[in-house]
Design a protein around this motif. Structure first.
Motif, PDB file in Angstrom:
ATOM      1  N   SER A  57       0.913  -1.082  -0.113  1.00  0.00           N
ATOM      2  CA  SER A  57      -0.002  -0.018  -0.025  1.00  0.00           C
ATOM      3  C   SER A  57       1.222   1.216   0.116  1.00  0.00           C
ATOM      4  O   SER A  57       2.026   1.097   0.370  1.00  0.00           O
ATOM      5  N   GLY A  58       0.402   2.373  -0.608  1.00  0.00           N
ATOM      6  CA  GLY A  58       0.993   3.713  -0.577  1.00  0.00           C
ATOM      7  C   GLY A  58       0.458   4.741  -1.146  1.00  0.00           C
ATOM      8  O   GLY A  58      -0.901   4.707  -1.644  1.00  0.00           O
ATOM      9  N   LYS A  59       1.274   5.582  -1.732  1.00  0.00           N
ATOM     10  CA  LYS A  59       0.644   6.781  -2.254  1.00  0.00           C
ATOM     11  C   LYS A  59       1.553   7.028  -3.675  1.00  0.00           C
ATOM     12  O   LYS A  59       2.766   6.755  -3.747  1.00  0.00           O
ATOM     13  N   ARG A  71      -3.813  -0.023  -2.697  1.00  0.00           N
ATOM     14  CA  ARG A  71      -3.604  -1.158  -1.764  1.00  0.00           C
ATOM     15  C   ARG A  71      -3.813  -2.345  -2.430  1.00  0.00           C
ATOM     16  O   ARG A  71      -4.881  -2.581  -3.122  1.00  0.00           O
ATOM     17  N   LEU A  72      -2.674  -3.130  -2.325  1.00  0.00           N
ATOM     18  CA  LEU A  72      -3.015  -4.587  -3.093  1.00  0.00           C
ATOM     19  C   LEU A  72      -2.959  -5.771  -1.950  1.00  0.00           C
ATOM     20  O   LEU A  72      -2.082  -5.600  -0.680  1.00  0.00           O
ATOM     21  N   SER A  73      -3.826  -6.710  -1.775  1.00  0.00           N
ATOM     22  CA  SER A  73      -3.967  -7.530  -0.640  1.00  0.00           C
ATOM     23  C   SER A  73      -4.506  -8.741  -1.091  1.00  0.00           C
ATOM     24  O   SER A  73      -4.565  -8.853  -2.379  1.00  0.00           O
ATOM     25  N   ASN A  74      -4.130  -9.754  -0.222  1.00  0.00           N
ATOM     26  CA  ASN A  74      -4.604 -11.215  -0.390  1.00  0.00           C
ATOM     27  C   ASN A  74      -4.170 -11.753  -1.755  1.00  0.00           C
ATOM     28  O   ASN A  74      -4.773 -12.570  -2.255  1.00  0.00           O
ATOM     29  N   GLY A 108      -5.015 -11.634  -6.758  1.00  0.00           N
ATOM     30  CA  GLY A 108      -5.158 -11.015  -5.597  1.00  0.00           C
ATOM     31  C   GLY A 108      -6.301  -9.864  -5.438  1.00  0.00           C
ATOM     32  O   GLY A 108      -6.922  -9.700  -6.687  1.00  0.00           O
ATOM     33  N   ASN A 109      -6.280  -9.031  -4.714  1.00  0.00           N
ATOM     34  CA  ASN A 109      -7.307  -7.908  -4.528  1.00  0.00           C
ATOM     35  C   ASN A 109      -6.647  -6.728  -4.607  1.00  0.00           C
ATOM     36  O   ASN A 109      -5.516  -6.450  -4.176  1.00  0.00           O
ATOM     37  N   TRP A 110      -7.431  -5.742  -5.262  1.00  0.00           N
ATOM     38  CA  TRP A 110      -6.771  -4.112  -4.987  1.00  0.00           C
ATOM     39  C   TRP A 110      -7.937  -3.296  -4.589  1.00  0.00           C
ATOM     40  O   TRP A 110      -9.084  -3.536  -4.683  1.00  0.00           O
ATOM     41  N   PHE A 173       5.500   0.820 -11.730  1.00  0.00           N
ATOM     42  CA  PHE A 173       5.917   1.044 -10.130  1.00  0.00           C
ATOM     43  C   PHE A 173       5.249  -0.230  -9.339  1.00  0.00           C
ATOM     44  O   PHE A 173       6.017  -0.778  -8.678  1.00  0.00           O
ATOM     45  N   ILE A 174       3.914  -0.669  -9.679  1.00  0.00           N
ATOM     46  CA  ILE A 174       3.491  -1.736  -8.861  1.00  0.00           C
ATOM     47  C   ILE A 174       4.325  -3.158  -9.174  1.00  0.00           C
ATOM     48  O   ILE A 174       4.677  -4.026  -8.431  1.00  0.00           O
ATOM     49  N   ASN A 175       4.691  -3.350 -10.640  1.00  0.00           N
ATOM     50  CA  ASN A 175       5.526  -4.290 -10.947  1.00  0.00           C
ATOM     51  C   ASN A 175       6.837  -4.561 -10.260  1.00  0.00           C
ATOM     52  O   ASN A 175       7.200  -5.412  -9.754  1.00  0.00           O
TER      53      ASN A 175
END
Length: 492
Positions: A57-59, A71-74, A108-110, A173-175
């Motif tokens: 998670s972040g900005k 936020r990326l989760s699960n 996952g979830n976002w 960035f997420i990658n």
């Protein structure tokens, strides 16, 4: 025990003295490759499925939009694909495990303001690990991974639902964050897969019990010899009395395995191993046998009594009429085993002492003969044991001492040959049918055996055999070299 564990056993770096081995094991590149494909990579694949990616998670500031909270989760692994990889001996050190172009897929979830899901695919995942082995206090191997490197080539994320178009704006960035999170976990998981065989390695039969009297020492005599094509392991391969380890008055001569590396593995056993068994059993005093008439088959026309012996030695019938006879067969020194094409030969020198059994059960000595016998032993494999069956080749008798006067020793040939064939050899075969264990671990076993004896050249004997455990055995070689002969078990 798994083949991957067996590979580690073969890599064991021992700390024992550098005496000549009685047993040699060779694992070839073909065997390493089979173990890697069938077992080793399966363990690594299973461990990689346990990768856990922490929530991210972040900005992130996006031009024309401003700051976006995400936020990326699960995140969970769906599948791991491991392509062809290599397990290569590293001369003088150990082995290197290398794989490339592995793939991982996960889901996952976002969440931004709304929620959605995403699919992630990792391509061009690579791992290179060196496997090191040390001995523990019991002389068994302990494995570890002193060095490992991992790389994640690319991560492709596909977002679904809600404001997924926002994520696609900062996909790079997420990658990078996902790649870094995964890369940190790969080597620890590979190391865990390798060290996970340590409990199984504790089943290595460094001391393999044969029976209540004897055990075989399969401890290492030197560090393994590692080349580009194979790994050779040297084992003591010596019989001992349980709890009383005494070295025999002979030692193993140097021998080497044949240069072939086209099979998965080879096991070589020198005649030293077999002769140390003879030394142990002779020292234990069990190579003595009492023969009485009730042990002779009822159908035999010759009986163990003074009447039958009196036919050839009249003094016996005159002095001891109507009595039964007891013969005590005893080795004078340990038997000597040699390997030859098509069989093994066992030569035994000992004595036969005959007694008349008085009616009050006291024994009256009759004579002592020196006996020199040679028997052939047909060898085979049953499970993880070498078993044998002997048959008489030769029987030579000479006079020792006599309490009944001089007589022609040759006259007793028929009686003593019946004793050997009808009593002694069957008893020996019962003992040999129990077998003597090969170096093995855990639940390793051989099945569906098919034995053939093939003469390769004057000093080589091949015995082909199949096993349905991990390897296929395709031969046993018997090769005389100096004063020692060897049995080689080849595994296809």
């Amino acid at each position: 025990m798994s083949l991957f564990s067996w590979i580690i056993v073969v890599l064991l770096i021992a700390t024992t003295s550098g005496v000549n081995p009685g047993v040699k094991v060779r694992l070839t590149a073909k065997g390493l490759e089979y173990g890697k494909v069938q077992v080793g990579m399966a363990a690594i694949q299973q461990n990689l499925r346990t990768i856990k990616i922490p929530d991210i998670s972040g900005k992130k500031r996006i031009s024309r939009i401003g700051k976006v909270k995400y936020r990326l989760s699960n995140m969970r692994i769906l599948n791991v694909e491991l392509p062809k990889s290599a397990v290569d001996p590293v001369p003088g050190t150990g082995v290197r495990l290398a794989m490339s172009n592995a793939k991982i897929s996960m889901r996952g979830n976002w969440r931004v303001k709304k929620s959605g899901s995403f699919d992630l695919n990792v391509d061009r995942l690579g791992v290179s690990a060196n496997i090191a082995i040390k001995s523990d206090s019991t002389g068994r191997p302990v494995v570890s991974t002193p060095s490992c490197s991992a790389s994640v080539g690319s991560v492709r994320v596909k977002f679904r639902g809600g404001a997924s178009w926002l994520y696609n704006l900062f996909n790079k960035f997420i990658n990078k964050a996902l790649r870094k999170a995964m890369q940190k976990q790969i080597c620890p998981l590979v190391s865990r897969a390798i060290s996970g065989v340590n409990p199984q390695l504790q089943t290595l039969n460094v001391l393999a019990k044969v029976d209540k009297l004897a055990e075989i020492d399969y401890s290492m005599t030197s560090s393994p010899t590692i080349s580009k094509s194979s790994i050779d392991l040297n084992m003591k391969g010596e019989f001992y009395n349980i709890g009383r380890h005494q070295e025999p008055p002979f030692s193993p001569a140097a021998f080497s395995l044949p240069p072939q590396v086209n099979k998965m593995a080879y096991i070589g056993m020198s005649a030293f191993t077999a002769n140390s068994a003879g030394f142990v059993y002779n020292r234990a005093g069990i190579l003595t046998l009492n023969i009485t008439d009730d042990m002779i088959p009822k159908s035999s026309p010759i009986r163990l009594n003074t009447r039958a012996l009196g036919t050839f030695i009249p003094e016996i019938a005159r002095r001891f009429p109507g009595l039964l006879v007891k013969m005590v067969v005893k080795t004078a020194k340990p038997p000597v085993i040699t390997f030859q094409p098509n069989n093994a030969t066992v030569q035994t020198i000992g004595t036969i002492t005959a007694f008349a059994i008085q009616r009050n059960t006291t024994l009256s000595p009759l004579f002592v003969l020196n006996i020199d016998t040679s028997v052939s032993a047909k060898l085979s494999i049953n499970g993880m044991k070498v078993v044998g069956k002997v048959s008489l080749n030769r029987l030579d008798l000479t006079m020792g001492t006599s309490s009944v006067g001089q007589f022609q020793v040759r006259a007793l040939d028929n009686i003593l040959e019946i004793v050997l064939r009808a009593v002694i050899i069957p008893l020996v075969n019962v003992k040999l049918s129990g077998g003597y264990p090969l170096p093995a671990t855990g639940k390793m076993k051989l099945m569906n055996t098919d034995l053939q004896i093939l003469k390769v050249r004057d000093d080589i004997l091949c015995i082909t055999r199949y096993m349905c455990w991990i390897y296929y055995i395709t031969g046993i070689l018997m090769r005389p070299e100096q004063s020692t002969q060897n049995i080689i078990v080849r595994m296809k």
